[in-house]
Write an enzyme that holds these catalytic residues in place. Structure first.
Site, PDB file in Angstrom:
ATOM      1  N   HIS A 188      -2.562  -1.058  -3.462  1.00  0.00           N
ATOM      2  CA  HIS A 188      -3.724  -0.186  -3.282  1.00  0.00           C
ATOM      3  C   HIS A 188      -3.516   1.072  -4.118  1.00  0.00           C
ATOM      4  O   HIS A 188      -2.649   1.905  -3.817  1.00  0.00           O
ATOM      5  CB  HIS A 188      -3.885   0.193  -1.806  1.00  0.00           C
ATOM      6  CG  HIS A 188      -4.170  -0.980  -0.925  1.00  0.00           C
ATOM      7  ND1 HIS A 188      -3.932  -0.962   0.429  1.00  0.00           N
ATOM      8  CD2 HIS A 188      -4.699  -2.214  -1.195  1.00  0.00           C
ATOM      9  CE1 HIS A 188      -4.284  -2.133   0.952  1.00  0.00           C
ATOM     10  NE2 HIS A 188      -4.748  -2.895  -0.011  1.00  0.00           N
TER      11      HIS A 188
ATOM     12  N   SER B  55       0.853  -1.185   0.000  1.00  0.00           N
ATOM     13  CA  SER B  55       0.000   0.000   0.000  1.00  0.00           C
ATOM     14  C   SER B  55       0.892   1.239   0.000  1.00  0.00           C
ATOM     15  O   SER B  55       1.710   1.393  -0.903  1.00  0.00           O
ATOM     16  CB  SER B  55      -0.952  -0.022   1.198  1.00  0.00           C
ATOM     17  OG  SER B  55      -1.886   1.040   1.126  1.00  0.00           O
ATOM     18  N   THR B  56       0.798   2.105   1.012  1.00  0.00           N
ATOM     19  CA  THR B  56       1.565   3.354   1.038  1.00  0.00           C
ATOM     20  C   THR B  56       3.062   3.081   0.904  1.00  0.00           C
ATOM     21  O   THR B  56       3.627   2.298   1.656  1.00  0.00           O
ATOM     22  CB  THR B  56       1.321   4.112   2.351  1.00  0.00           C
ATOM     23  OG1 THR B  56      -0.080   4.243   2.560  1.00  0.00           O
ATOM     24  CG2 THR B  56       1.964   5.486   2.309  1.00  0.00           C
TER      25      THR B  56
ATOM     26  N   ASP C  62      -4.443  -4.942   5.787  1.00  0.00           N
ATOM     27  CA  ASP C  62      -4.825  -5.771   4.649  1.00  0.00           C
ATOM     28  C   ASP C  62      -3.674  -6.701   4.261  1.00  0.00           C
ATOM     29  O   ASP C  62      -2.544  -6.257   4.097  1.00  0.00           O
ATOM     30  CB  ASP C  62      -5.203  -4.887   3.454  1.00  0.00           C
ATOM     31  CG  ASP C  62      -5.791  -5.685   2.309  1.00  0.00           C
ATOM     32  OD1 ASP C  62      -6.431  -6.718   2.575  1.00  0.00           O
ATOM     33  OD2 ASP C  62      -5.601  -5.278   1.148  1.00  0.00           O
TER      34      ASP C  62
ATOM     35  N   MET D  39      -0.151   1.104   4.899  1.00  0.00           N
ATOM     36  CA  MET D  39      -1.018   1.393   6.037  1.00  0.00           C
ATOM     37  C   MET D  39      -2.022   0.269   6.242  1.00  0.00           C
ATOM     38  O   MET D  39      -2.400  -0.423   5.306  1.00  0.00           O
ATOM     39  CB  MET D  39      -1.789   2.696   5.804  1.00  0.00           C
ATOM     40  CG  MET D  39      -0.964   3.954   5.932  1.00  0.00           C
ATOM     41  SD  MET D  39      -2.017   5.426   5.971  1.00  0.00           S
ATOM     42  CE  MET D  39      -2.757   5.396   4.346  1.00  0.00           C
TER      43      MET D  39
END
Length: 368
Positions: free
Chosen positions: A212, A186-187, A308, A305
């Site tokens: 993401h 993600s991030t 998940d 973050m």
């Protein structure tokens, strides 16, 4: 490039400078950010030259920066900033093909994250994502940003065009695969994935990836990864066969999972409800890999973050797969990797630079 840690409750409010040529965007972003008690919007700037002077005078902790700016575009301003006075930046980008490519370039240059702004009805639609915007600014404040020396040092291209053109015509592309590499992020993940893919050789097993990312961005992201990898990298399509030497990136608004037919694996896309607030979801991919691939898989969680992928990685480990997560020191945010560690889902916790070699070592161990 940067990493994030936990912010204590005693820390002072985050000072934010909003940079955007639109008076409406400056107002809306300022209103959203100021609604949080931990954020103080100390100023706004309408162009990079105005921003430069206010950065010197106000000393902000975080910048929000528009991609398209008058006098000097946001990308050039970011390059100058990261060379001369590196600091956390959250890019603000419209959902267009061109801006998607520019935003991905900004992430490569050191921007921590980005916010997608709507093309119409900005005031009301942007407020729908207020909590996400606030969260991204808070995460950005925790990032340790390093100085940009030159484009090559950040972008890290390892393959010339001629090398890639030879590698991507290899007959390895026509082999089936009985092993699967599954990666979630993600991030900070767009650059972490790049660092992994550019170090994996052409004979890597079929690789499936969930990052993401908004729908408009996943296609350009796949194209960008294809340029820096010896493997063939593409945006996954429903029913597409997973082949050796190929990597498949989930489309930005579809879950990606696998199905098996004999010795062959295929991509499955769906528009089912978000899982862990995300579509695509890493858990969806990992759970399918646990079910259909089992011990012949390697699961990897990179920076990001939230949580998940943690439960899915545990399912993979319980099914006999090898599992690896990125360590805290090299992560932008140790949310997803940390959640996996907390669930005892990881066989190993490694720095980003060591993960590609580990993937290939595990692949060699699994070969008959």
């Amino acid at each position: 490039m940067f990493r994030a840690t936990t912010l204590g409750s005693t820390e002072k409010r985050i000072k934010v400078l909003v940079i955007d040529d639109s008076a409406l965007m400056r107002h809306v972003l300022s209103e959203i950010l100021s609604s949080d008690s931990g954020i103080d919007v100390i100023g706004v700037a309408s162009d990079p030259y105005d921003a430069r002077e206010k950065i010197k005078r106000l000393n902000p902790d975080v910048l929000t920066l528009d991609v398209e700016m008058p006098k000097m575009d946001g990308l050039q301003f970011l390059k100058n900033l990261m060379r001369l006075r590196p600091m956390p930046v959250v890019m603000v980008s419209s959902l267009t093909q061109r801006n998607a490519a520019v935003t991905l370039e900004a992430l490569a240059l050191g921007a921590v994250d980005f916010v997608s702004k709507p093309e119409i009805d900005i005031a009301s639609k942007l407020k729908e994502y207020a909590s996400e915007i606030i969260e991204k600014v808070k995460v950005a404040r925790l990032a340790t940003v390093t100085q940009l020396v030159d484009d090559g040092a950040i972008l890290g291209r390892k393959h010339s065009t001629s090398i890639l053109s030879v590698a991507k015509t290899s007959n390895l592309h026509f082999k089936t695969t009985d092993q699967i590499i599954a990666i979630g992020a993600s991030t900070g993940g767009t650059e972490a994935i790049r660092e992994v893919l550019e170090r994996l050789p052409i004979d890597t097993p079929g690789t499936v990836i969930v990052q993401h990312i908004p729908g408009m961005f996943s296609g350009p992201f796949a194209e960008r990864m294809n340029k820096c990898s010896a493997m063939t990298v593409c945006e996954a399509q429903d029913g597409q066969r997973v082949l050796h030497g190929h990597a498949y990136i989930a489309p930005g608004d579809s879950h990606l999972s696998l199905r098996r037919d004999g010795a062959r694996y295929y991509c499955v896309l769906s528009d089912h409800d978000p899982v862990n607030r995300h579509r695509p979801s890493v858990d969806v991919l990992f759970n399918s890999v646990a079910q259909y691939v089992g011990k012949n898989a390697v699961g990897v969680i990179l920076t990001g973050m939230g949580k998940d992928g943690a439960a899915g990685l545990k399912a993979m480990r319980e099914a006999g797969a090898n599992t690896v997560v990125q360590d805290e020191a090299s992560s932008v945010v140790w949310g997803m990797p940390g959640a996996a560690v907390a669930l005892n889902a990881a066989d190993e916790v490694l720095s980003l630079t060591k993960i590609p070699n580990k993937i290939m070592a595990l692949y060699q161990e699994k070969r008959p």
